[in-house]
Design an enzyme around this catalytic site. Sequence first.
Site, PDB file in Angstrom:
ATOM      1  N   CYS A 165       5.888  -4.097   6.292  1.00 31.26           N
ATOM      2  CA  CYS A 165       4.517  -3.552   6.384  1.00 31.26           C
ATOM      3  C   CYS A 165       4.064  -3.593   7.845  1.00 31.26           C
ATOM      4  O   CYS A 165       3.403  -2.688   8.346  1.00 31.26           O
ATOM      5  CB  CYS A 165       3.540  -4.391   5.564  1.00 31.26           C
ATOM      6  SG  CYS A 165       3.989  -4.649   3.844  1.00 31.26           S
ATOM      7  N   HIS A 214       1.696  -1.426  10.529  1.00 31.50           N
ATOM      8  CA  HIS A 214       0.331  -1.938  10.394  1.00 31.50           C
ATOM      9  C   HIS A 214       0.117  -3.269  11.091  1.00 31.50           C
ATOM     10  O   HIS A 214      -0.685  -4.084  10.629  1.00 31.50           O
ATOM     11  CB  HIS A 214      -0.042  -2.044   8.908  1.00 31.50           C
ATOM     12  CG  HIS A 214      -0.039  -0.725   8.196  1.00 31.50           C
ATOM     13  ND1 HIS A 214      -0.980   0.253   8.457  1.00 31.50           N
ATOM     14  CD2 HIS A 214       0.789  -0.202   7.265  1.00 31.50           C
ATOM     15  CE1 HIS A 214      -0.719   1.311   7.696  1.00 31.50           C
ATOM     16  NE2 HIS A 214       0.347   1.072   6.968  1.00 31.50           N
ATOM     17  N   ARG A 230      -0.890   2.894  -3.598  1.00 27.12           N
ATOM     18  CA  ARG A 230      -0.743   2.866  -2.132  1.00 27.12           C
ATOM     19  C   ARG A 230       0.424   1.956  -1.726  1.00 27.12           C
ATOM     20  O   ARG A 230       1.244   2.312  -0.889  1.00 27.12           O
ATOM     21  CB  ARG A 230      -2.062   2.432  -1.503  1.00 27.12           C
ATOM     22  CG  ARG A 230      -2.100   2.258   0.003  1.00 27.12           C
ATOM     23  CD  ARG A 230      -1.814   3.498   0.776  1.00 27.12           C
ATOM     24  NE  ARG A 230      -0.383   3.774   0.862  1.00 27.12           N
ATOM     25  CZ  ARG A 230       0.153   4.842   1.417  1.00 27.12           C
ATOM     26  NH1 ARG A 230      -0.606   5.777   1.946  1.00 27.12           N
ATOM     27  NH2 ARG A 230       1.455   5.009   1.450  1.00 27.12           N
ATOM     28  N   CYS A 284       4.070   2.972  -0.009  1.00 29.30           N
ATOM     29  CA  CYS A 284       4.448   2.400   1.293  1.00 29.30           C
ATOM     30  C   CYS A 284       5.870   1.852   1.225  1.00 29.30           C
ATOM     31  O   CYS A 284       6.671   2.081   2.124  1.00 29.30           O
ATOM     32  CB  CYS A 284       3.490   1.275   1.699  1.00 29.30           C
ATOM     33  SG  CYS A 284       2.046   1.845   2.604  1.00 29.30           S
TER      34      CYS A 284
END
Lengths: 271, 208
Positions: A180, A184, A228, A232
């Site tokens: 992730c 991000h 979501r 991802c």
Amino acid sequence: MKRTRRTASVLCLLGAFGAAAAIAQQRSAVEEIERYRAALSDGNPAELWEARGEALWKEKRGPKNASLERCDLGLGPGIVKGAYTVLPRYFADTDKVEDLESRLVTCMVSLQGLTPEQAKKDPFGGPGKKVPMDALVAYVASESRGMKMNVAASHPKEREAYELGKTIFFYRGGTHDFGCVTCHGADAKRIRLQDLPNLTATADAQRAYGGWPAYRVSQGEVRSFQWRLNDCFRQQRFPELEFVSPASIALTMYLAKNANGGVFDAPSIKR
Amino acid sequence: MNTAQFAAIAAAVAVLAGCASMFAERSDLTAQAVTMMKTSFKEQGQAKLDRIDQDDVQRTCSQYHGDAAVPRDVAERIEKAEAARISYPADGKYLGDWKSGEKIAQAGVGMQYSDDPAQPSGGNCYACHELTQAEVSYGTIGPSLRNFGKVRGFTPEMQKYAYGKVFNSEAFFACSNMPRFGQKGILTEQQIKDVVALLMDPQSPVNR
């Protein structure tokens, strides 16, 4: 406002270096996107999901022919207002940390008599397929609009979920070494022209988490936070994240708590 | 041993013990997270559960993030080990066809469970890098590669560097965000040569 000013000053500077043609091209692309976004915010089809979700919430369904109106989403049986802002949280009746979607599954099982498999069968809608879960999520989320995120994360199991979620956030793997954190974990980055929120920084985490669920124009669907995360991980080249799985809830706990204090403003509308 | 010496040693031991318990706690947490992930993901298409298993680079780099920079000795260990794993083209030629390289740079498919494994993967360079002037839809996770060859010189050494970097980025910058395209079998040797041509061919729009 600040962003506009920054963009303007950057454009100004670049212009001074004589790259006028490139700037014009770049600016027109950015302006087109801004115009598109402004047009989108004019009316949000998510309202249709919210209305359908409210009707489903009150409708007697399942083997027990019961509605979800006595479902305890964390603030007491039947209280929907503000429920999204305190989730995920620990529930004594299941002895688990649950997010909205997993809590809805719990209530469909306990109140309406569905099997867990039935309750989880259609987690996301698609072309020509409208599913109850999306609508229920849109309805419950809409009842927290304008309220501040306030996830406790104080119960030992909540703290454990937060720490595991954080570990998963920074966990790199798969064919591309992605986690992730790859997209991000830093400020002011883009993938193609899409701005990427830094989910480890408070302001970005608040804005990003507060914008889900969302009506996705490109898909014509309201997408939940579970969706979501699922999508991802697909792009991260991981296997498929299972709906309401422990890892999905732990990660949601990490991200929701990082968004604490931010104003929840969803279902929103996105490209 | 005087009191001051004893106190200093005791303090050092306490700090070491603290570090040890911190690392133990972190590795426990990682082990717990892996167990959780193994029960939370299901294999789908070409993406099997073994994608969750980390190699040394992934395991090490997952520990350093945010304020915790990769210590120099750890970085050097990774860079040395990964450099030894690069296989350069046997024919000694690094430059392919930049037009094909541009297509690879644009393509975002490959290795996702939604992708057809029979089709070649893309490099998706534009997701993170600026390359040609014509493509305004580029990301900023990686540095701009505009005028890559023009700025660095169109030398054989630079061609070889570019090949190695695309093949295994960790050999040059430990814990880089960039995938190891050759090492992990994402791109073929010919595809990497084409991408190198996009960066290094004087005729490539990257350099014009």
